[in-house]
Design an enzyme around this catalytic site. Structure first.
Site, PDB file in Angstrom:
ATOM      1  N   TYR A 159      34.535  26.553 -60.017  1.00  0.00           N
ATOM      2  CA  TYR A 159      34.279  26.093 -61.302  1.00  0.00           C
ATOM      3  C   TYR A 159      35.436  26.238 -62.258  1.00  0.00           C
ATOM      4  O   TYR A 159      35.475  26.028 -62.873  1.00  0.00           O
ATOM      5  CB  TYR A 159      32.784  26.669 -61.281  1.00  0.00           C
ATOM      6  CG  TYR A 159      31.544  25.742 -61.734  1.00  0.00           C
ATOM      7  CD1 TYR A 159      31.430  25.182 -59.993  1.00  0.00           C
ATOM      8  CD2 TYR A 159      31.319  24.180 -62.350  1.00  0.00           C
ATOM      9  CE1 TYR A 159      30.782  24.939 -59.104  1.00  0.00           C
ATOM     10  CE2 TYR A 159      30.231  23.555 -61.048  1.00  0.00           C
ATOM     11  CZ  TYR A 159      29.940  23.972 -60.100  1.00  0.00           C
ATOM     12  OH  TYR A 159      28.804  22.954 -59.281  1.00  0.00           O
ATOM     13  N   LYS A 229      26.444  32.644 -50.146  1.00  0.00           N
ATOM     14  CA  LYS A 229      26.633  32.373 -48.235  1.00  0.00           C
ATOM     15  C   LYS A 229      27.718  33.082 -47.862  1.00  0.00           C
ATOM     16  O   LYS A 229      28.951  33.367 -47.085  1.00  0.00           O
ATOM     17  CB  LYS A 229      27.392  30.783 -48.783  1.00  0.00           C
ATOM     18  CG  LYS A 229      27.710  30.033 -47.300  1.00  0.00           C
ATOM     19  CD  LYS A 229      26.647  29.448 -46.064  1.00  0.00           C
ATOM     20  CE  LYS A 229      26.985  29.366 -44.419  1.00  0.00           C
ATOM     21  NZ  LYS A 229      25.739  29.042 -43.597  1.00  0.00           N
ATOM     22  N   ASP A 277      21.950  28.261 -47.370  1.00  0.00           N
ATOM     23  CA  ASP A 277      21.187  27.444 -46.276  1.00  0.00           C
ATOM     24  C   ASP A 277      20.240  27.828 -45.982  1.00  0.00           C
ATOM     25  O   ASP A 277      18.689  26.319 -46.123  1.00  0.00           O
ATOM     26  CB  ASP A 277      22.234  27.088 -45.037  1.00  0.00           C
ATOM     27  CG  ASP A 277      22.799  28.020 -44.576  1.00  0.00           C
ATOM     28  OD1 ASP A 277      22.313  28.689 -44.813  1.00  0.00           O
ATOM     29  OD2 ASP A 277      22.803  27.983 -43.542  1.00  0.00           O
ATOM     30  N   ASP A 301      24.554  25.118 -58.727  1.00  0.00           N
ATOM     31  CA  ASP A 301      24.356  23.659 -59.162  1.00  0.00           C
ATOM     32  C   ASP A 301      23.604  23.219 -57.911  1.00  0.00           C
ATOM     33  O   ASP A 301      22.714  21.904 -58.821  1.00  0.00           O
ATOM     34  CB  ASP A 301      25.598  23.538 -59.093  1.00  0.00           C
ATOM     35  CG  ASP A 301      26.048  21.806 -59.767  1.00  0.00           C
ATOM     36  OD1 ASP A 301      24.706  21.476 -60.375  1.00  0.00           O
ATOM     37  OD2 ASP A 301      27.611  21.618 -59.923  1.00  0.00           O
TER      38      ASP A 301
HETATM   39  O1  LIG Z   1      30.335  19.264 -65.780  1.00  0.00           O
HETATM   40  C1  LIG Z   1      29.548  18.586 -64.745  1.00  0.00           C
HETATM   41  O2  LIG Z   1      29.583  17.223 -65.300  1.00  0.00           O
HETATM   42  C2  LIG Z   1      28.535  19.048 -63.957  1.00  0.00           C
HETATM   43  C3  LIG Z   1      27.061  20.033 -64.514  1.00  0.00           C
HETATM   44  C4  LIG Z   1      26.341  20.112 -63.728  1.00  0.00           C
HETATM   45  O3  LIG Z   1      25.890  19.614 -62.159  1.00  0.00           O
HETATM   46  C5  LIG Z   1      25.420  21.104 -64.022  1.00  0.00           C
HETATM   47  O4  LIG Z   1      25.748  21.763 -64.533  1.00  0.00           O
HETATM   48  O5  LIG Z   1      24.524  21.173 -62.910  1.00  0.00           O
HETATM   49 MG   LIG Z   2      24.413  20.121 -61.429  1.00  0.00          MG
END
Ligand SMILES: O=C(O)CCC(=O)C(=O)O
Ligand SMILES: [Mg+2]
Ligand SMILES: NC(=O)C1=CN([C@@H]2O[C@H](COP(=O)(O)OP(=O)(O)OC[C@H]3O[C@@H](n4cnc5c(N)ncnc54)[C@H](OP(=O)(O)O)[C@@H]3O)[C@@H](O)[C@H]2O)C=CC1
Length: 412
Positions: A159, A229, A277, A301
């Protein structure tokens, strides 16, 4: 603050020596959000205000201050102003805020404003509790067995947005560096590859795992599971696991269980790990074995949405982005903008309402937070629900977003 932000009458929340000072009418910045954001916010703010009014009879009140991000920011500030500096400054200055979802295009276009806010404000812990409310329809047999709290690292991992697109001079430079200077021989199609970089640091890992362990101690939880992972990504995800265990021993007095790697803290909390997983199947098959989860950004996420589904979906999945050192926090739902429902007044506002509930609890306004939980349970118990629950429920009284908020308020 600039001319676009109207500062309401109220006082600032502050933090000193690790303790929040919350006035009776705190100014709280909010971003409405894109897509279904406005529908949801209109409903949520009424519920939050009603809970505060009911709990404190007018002695406490939130002074909401609108700040802008996403599409609305481009309307207010002009083209390409997706995240004005004054929005970041407002969240920093007023310490605690709440936001709706913001759109991120896939592939090209702007990078995520949601992620940018977390990084700019260094909100390193994404806290997402996943618990079951009686009566919510779900695809699993025993949803009540899911009671987990996710701590997702919020500032690192892929990210960070360090990516080079195939066919660009930057990607060619990256390829040449890897092949010529690092002796990398394993890039299968070097000339047509895009490249991404995954930074994972000891500091970033330690502050996240520290927050997760402290939460487990403060809330009487049984275990903290490090999800990674690390068998494949040995020095990023594998190090996350190793640094997590080391921290548990060094800072929390943990001792290895049966020769390790699991660690037990003096109070009995067990620190364990599982590969990502396997974790995704275990949360379906043996959810009772998992409690507090500490994981990296991308895993967190995926896990957030997967776990949310087990307790009814992302219509009821709240969250918070927190820097525990400064106290800065932005509360937000797990879900996105769900654009196909925008402006239709049908979407479930529960995730943002419950994010607001978490915010009230964070402020120490427990009575108002409790009212929201009780009224949500009662309303769902009456089968008054939005479309997402109604389609999985026999005999549901399906209502839209605003009517659902009305029901919550009248059930307080
Ligand atoms: O920033 C985004 O567009 C997605 C972020 C996301 O999926 C989350 O933080 O769970
Ligand atoms: Mg998300
Ligand atoms: N923190 C943030 O601001 C986030 C922003 N996003 C952004 O949102 C945009 C859309 O992303 P997308 O992947 O479609 O994910 P979304 O979470 O927006 O929606 C996916 C599906 O989830 C269900 N859903 C979402 N929100 C609700 C809700 N409040 N109540 C009930 N059901 C809900 C809907 O399912 P169904 O179709 O079955 O009704 C919807 O079609 C993207 O630009 C993405 O980047 C995504 C996640 C987080």
């Amino acid at each position: 603050m600039d001319q676009h932000i109207k500062v309401p009458e109220g006082q600032k929340i502050s933090m000193q020596d690790g303790k929040l000072t919350v006035p009776t009418n705190p100014v709280i910045p909010f971003v409405e959000g894109d897509g279904t954001g406005p529908d949801i916010w209109r409903a949520s703010v009424r519920v939050l205000d009603a809970a505060v009014e009911k709990a404190y009879g007018g002695e406490r009140r939130i002074a909401w201050m609108e700040v802008y991000a996403g599409e609305k920011a481009t309307q207010v500030y002009g083209e390409n102003e997706w995240l004005p500096q004054s929005t970041i400054d407002a969240f920093q200055e007023y310490l605690i805020g709440i936001k709706g979802p913001l759109t991120t295009p896939v592939g090209g276009g702007i990078r995520s404003i949601n992620v940018a806010l977390r990084q700019e404000l260094d909100l390193y812990a994404c806290l997402r509790p996943v618990q079951y409310f009686d009566g919510v329809p779900t695809p699993v047999k025993n949803p009540e067995n899911v009671d987990m709290v996710i701590f997702r690292e919020n500032t690192e991992d892929i990210y960070a947005g360090i990516e080079y697109q195939a066919g660009t001079p930057e990607a060619a430079k990256m390829r040449d560096f890897l092949v010529n200077e690092m002796g990398v021989k394993k890039i299968r199609f070097p000339d047509s590859s895009s490249f991404g970089v995954k930074p994972v640091s000891r500091e970033g890992t330690e502050r996240l795992v520290r927050a997760a362990i402290q939460y487990a101690i403060d809330n009487g939880r049984k275990s903290v599971t490090l999800v990674h992972k690390g068998n494949i990504m040995k020095f990023t995800e594998g190090s996350f696991r190793d640094w997590g265990y080391e921290l548990a021993k060094r800072e929390f007095g943990g001792v290895e269980l049966d020769g390790g790697p699991w660690v037990q803290l003096p109070g009995g909390i067990v620190i364990k790990d599982v590969i990502a997983d396997a974790f995704l199947q275990q949360i379906l098959l043996r959810p009772k074995e998992y409690d507090v989860i500490a994981t990296l950004n991308l895993n967190g996420d995926y896990i957030s949405d997967a776990l949310a589904a087990q307790v009814g979906g992302i219509g009821i999945a709240p969250g918070a982005n927190i820097n525990y050192l400064t106290g800065t926090a932005i509360f937000e739902a797990t879900h996105g903008t769900a654009p196909k429902y925008a402006g239709k007044d049908v979407i479930n506002p529960s995730s943002v309402i419950l994010s607001g509930e978490m915010m009230l609890r964070y402020l120490g306004w427990t009575e108002a937070a409790d009212l929201i939980i009780a009224s949500l349970s009662k309303t769902i118990g009456q089968k008054t629900v939005t479309y997402d629950f109604a389609r999985l429920m026999d005999g549901a009284n399906e209502v839209g977003t605003s009517k659902f908020a009305d029901a919550l308020i009248s059930n307080m």
